[in-house]
Scaffold this motif. Structure first.
Motif, PDB file in Angstrom:
ATOM      1  N   PRO A  42      51.447 -28.356  15.497  1.00 25.22           N
ATOM      2  CA  PRO A  42      52.397 -27.264  15.722  1.00 25.22           C
ATOM      3  C   PRO A  42      53.680 -27.368  14.911  1.00 25.22           C
ATOM      4  O   PRO A  42      54.234 -26.344  14.520  1.00 25.22           O
ATOM      5  CB  PRO A  42      52.705 -27.357  17.215  1.00 25.22           C
ATOM      6  CG  PRO A  42      51.565 -28.098  17.793  1.00 25.22           C
ATOM      7  CD  PRO A  42      51.066 -29.002  16.725  1.00 25.22           C
ATOM      8  N   ASP A  43      54.128 -28.575  14.629  1.00 23.74           N
ATOM      9  CA  ASP A  43      55.358 -28.694  13.845  1.00 23.74           C
ATOM     10  C   ASP A  43      55.139 -28.352  12.373  1.00 23.74           C
ATOM     11  O   ASP A  43      56.086 -28.234  11.619  1.00 23.74           O
ATOM     12  CB  ASP A  43      55.985 -30.081  14.005  1.00 23.74           C
ATOM     13  CG  ASP A  43      55.069 -31.204  13.557  1.00 23.74           C
ATOM     14  OD1 ASP A  43      53.831 -31.025  13.566  1.00 23.74           O
ATOM     15  OD2 ASP A  43      55.586 -32.281  13.212  1.00 23.74           O
ATOM     16  N   LYS A  44      53.887 -28.162  11.975  1.00 26.60           N
ATOM     17  CA  LYS A  44      53.570 -27.748  10.604  1.00 26.60           C
ATOM     18  C   LYS A  44      53.332 -26.242  10.517  1.00 26.60           C
ATOM     19  O   LYS A  44      53.164 -25.692   9.438  1.00 26.60           O
ATOM     20  CB  LYS A  44      52.322 -28.469  10.096  1.00 26.60           C
ATOM     21  CG  LYS A  44      52.402 -29.978  10.149  1.00 26.60           C
ATOM     22  CD  LYS A  44      53.247 -30.521   9.036  1.00 26.60           C
ATOM     23  CE  LYS A  44      53.148 -32.035   8.994  1.00 26.60           C
ATOM     24  NZ  LYS A  44      54.399 -32.704   9.158  1.00 26.60           N
ATOM     25  N   GLU A  48      57.144 -18.552  13.834  1.00 27.61           N
ATOM     26  CA  GLU A  48      56.637 -17.280  14.368  1.00 27.61           C
ATOM     27  C   GLU A  48      55.187 -17.409  14.828  1.00 27.61           C
ATOM     28  O   GLU A  48      54.778 -16.758  15.784  1.00 27.61           O
ATOM     29  CB  GLU A  48      56.775 -16.156  13.334  1.00 27.61           C
ATOM     30  CG  GLU A  48      58.207 -15.759  13.068  1.00 27.61           C
ATOM     31  CD  GLU A  48      58.928 -15.256  14.304  1.00 27.61           C
ATOM     32  OE1 GLU A  48      58.382 -14.415  15.038  1.00 27.61           O
ATOM     33  OE2 GLU A  48      60.068 -15.706  14.546  1.00 27.61           O
ATOM     34  N   THR A  49      54.407 -18.258  14.160  1.00 28.85           N
ATOM     35  CA  THR A  49      53.031 -18.509  14.595  1.00 28.85           C
ATOM     36  C   THR A  49      53.032 -19.281  15.904  1.00 28.85           C
ATOM     37  O   THR A  49      52.239 -18.989  16.804  1.00 28.85           O
ATOM     38  CB  THR A  49      52.254 -19.284  13.514  1.00 28.85           C
ATOM     39  OG1 THR A  49      52.204 -18.492  12.314  1.00 28.85           O
ATOM     40  CG2 THR A  49      50.838 -19.591  13.958  1.00 28.85           C
ATOM     41  N   SER A  83      50.003 -11.209   9.492  1.00 27.64           N
ATOM     42  CA  SER A  83      50.968 -12.276   9.261  1.00 27.64           C
ATOM     43  C   SER A  83      51.812 -12.401  10.520  1.00 27.64           C
ATOM     44  O   SER A  83      52.258 -11.392  11.071  1.00 27.64           O
ATOM     45  CB  SER A  83      51.855 -11.948   8.062  1.00 27.64           C
ATOM     46  OG  SER A  83      52.888 -12.907   7.956  1.00 27.64           O
ATOM     47  N   SER A  84      52.016 -13.616  10.963  1.00 23.57           N
ATOM     48  CA  SER A  84      52.788 -13.823  12.195  1.00 23.57           C
ATOM     49  C   SER A  84      54.247 -13.395  12.035  1.00 23.57           C
ATOM     50  O   SER A  84      54.945 -13.215  13.025  1.00 23.57           O
ATOM     51  CB  SER A  84      52.707 -15.282  12.637  1.00 23.57           C
ATOM     52  OG  SER A  84      53.156 -16.146  11.612  1.00 23.57           O
ATOM     53  N   THR A  85      54.703 -13.202  10.811  1.00 25.17           N
ATOM     54  CA  THR A  85      56.079 -12.765  10.572  1.00 25.17           C
ATOM     55  C   THR A  85      56.184 -11.257  10.342  1.00 25.17           C
ATOM     56  O   THR A  85      57.278 -10.741  10.141  1.00 25.17           O
ATOM     57  CB  THR A  85      56.678 -13.493   9.355  1.00 25.17           C
ATOM     58  OG1 THR A  85      55.872 -13.217   8.206  1.00 25.17           O
ATOM     59  CG2 THR A  85      56.748 -14.994   9.588  1.00 25.17           C
ATOM     60  N   CYS A  86      55.082 -10.560  10.384  1.00 26.50           N
ATOM     61  CA  CYS A  86      55.031  -9.125  10.070  1.00 26.50           C
ATOM     62  C   CYS A  86      55.332  -8.278  11.309  1.00 26.50           C
ATOM     63  O   CYS A  86      54.570  -8.302  12.274  1.00 26.50           O
ATOM     64  CB  CYS A  86      53.648  -8.788   9.519  1.00 26.50           C
ATOM     65  SG  CYS A  86      53.289  -7.040   9.390  1.00 26.50           S
ATOM     66  N   LEU A 112      47.687 -14.731   7.525  1.00 24.17           N
ATOM     67  CA  LEU A 112      48.089 -14.966   6.138  1.00 24.17           C
ATOM     68  C   LEU A 112      49.386 -15.756   6.021  1.00 24.17           C
ATOM     69  O   LEU A 112      49.684 -16.294   4.954  1.00 24.17           O
ATOM     70  CB  LEU A 112      48.220 -13.636   5.406  1.00 24.17           C
ATOM     71  CG  LEU A 112      46.891 -12.915   5.191  1.00 24.17           C
ATOM     72  CD1 LEU A 112      47.106 -11.436   4.914  1.00 24.17           C
ATOM     73  CD2 LEU A 112      46.108 -13.562   4.068  1.00 24.17           C
ATOM     74  N   GLU A 113      50.139 -15.863   7.093  1.00 22.64           N
ATOM     75  CA  GLU A 113      51.358 -16.680   7.063  1.00 22.64           C
ATOM     76  C   GLU A 113      50.993 -18.167   7.002  1.00 22.64           C
ATOM     77  O   GLU A 113      51.679 -18.955   6.368  1.00 22.64           O
ATOM     78  CB  GLU A 113      52.224 -16.391   8.293  1.00 22.64           C
ATOM     79  CG  GLU A 113      53.556 -17.094   8.269  1.00 22.64           C
ATOM     80  CD  GLU A 113      54.427 -16.690   7.084  1.00 22.64           C
ATOM     81  OE1 GLU A 113      55.105 -17.572   6.532  1.00 22.64           O
ATOM     82  OE2 GLU A 113      54.455 -15.510   6.709  1.00 22.64           O
ATOM     83  N   GLU A 114      49.907 -18.537   7.644  1.00 17.07           N
ATOM     84  CA  GLU A 114      49.480 -19.938   7.657  1.00 17.07           C
ATOM     85  C   GLU A 114      48.545 -20.263   6.493  1.00 17.07           C
ATOM     86  O   GLU A 114      48.496 -21.406   6.050  1.00 17.07           O
ATOM     87  CB  GLU A 114      48.801 -20.281   8.989  1.00 17.07           C
ATOM     88  CG  GLU A 114      49.715 -20.145  10.185  1.00 17.07           C
ATOM     89  CD  GLU A 114      51.023 -20.921  10.060  1.00 17.07           C
ATOM     90  OE1 GLU A 114      51.037 -22.003   9.437  1.00 17.07           O
ATOM     91  OE2 GLU A 114      52.045 -20.438  10.576  1.00 17.07           O
TER      92      GLU A 114
END
Length: 160
Positions: A42-44, A48-49, A83-86, A112-114
């Protein structure tokens, strides 16, 4: 001189204690996500994910190796690229998932964020993107925020 050494020792011990407490706090915060759907510590993950790890709308994640295998096996499937930031994805996902369930399709989700190489690898220009594959080849895509009726029309074409 002895007083200075004592004060410095106390300061070093205090900073050490703060570091240990902070490390334990972070470990406790992430420990519940240790076995997440991404298979990544998780720290990687993008913050937002991490926020989405408990969200029931984001539990059908497919990893790059599994996606490549589906394509290589020439399977028919519909895939949701997000994307988790979208911000548009955060609006789209809660609309898409119930429609997919109603239609009877199991739609995997690719973050796609990861997995940033997915942008070029799968020719994604924007998120959210929904792609229908037949025989492992793309046959149709739907990009951007859409209404439930649009998703339903799109998905019904690929119901098995």
């Amino acid at each position: 001189m002895k007083k200075l050494a004592i004060y410095l020792s106390i300061i070093v011990v205090l900073f050490g204690a703060i570091y240990v407490v902070n490390a334990q706090s972070n470990q406790a915060k992430f420990s519940k996500y240790a076995n997440n759907v991404y298979g990544i510590a998780p720290d990687k993950l993008n913050p937002e994910t991490v926020k989405l790890l408990d969200d029931p709308n984001y539990q059908n994640i497919i990893l790059p190796d599994a996606l490549d295998k589906k394509i290589a096996n020439k399977e028919d499937f519909v895939l949701y690229y997000f994307s988790s930031t979208c911000p548009h994805c955060k609006v789209t996902t809660p609309v898409l998932n119930p429609v997919a369930k109603e239609v009877g399709l199991d739609i995997k989700q690719f973050n796609l964020e990861e997995f940033k190489d997915g942008w070029n690898r799968y020719k994604i220009e924007a998120t959210p993107t929904l792609i229908a594959y037949k025989g492992g080849k793309e046959v149709e895509r739907l990009e951007g925020e859409q209404k439930a009726d649009t998703f339903k029309t799109f998905l019904q074409k690929y119901k098995k």
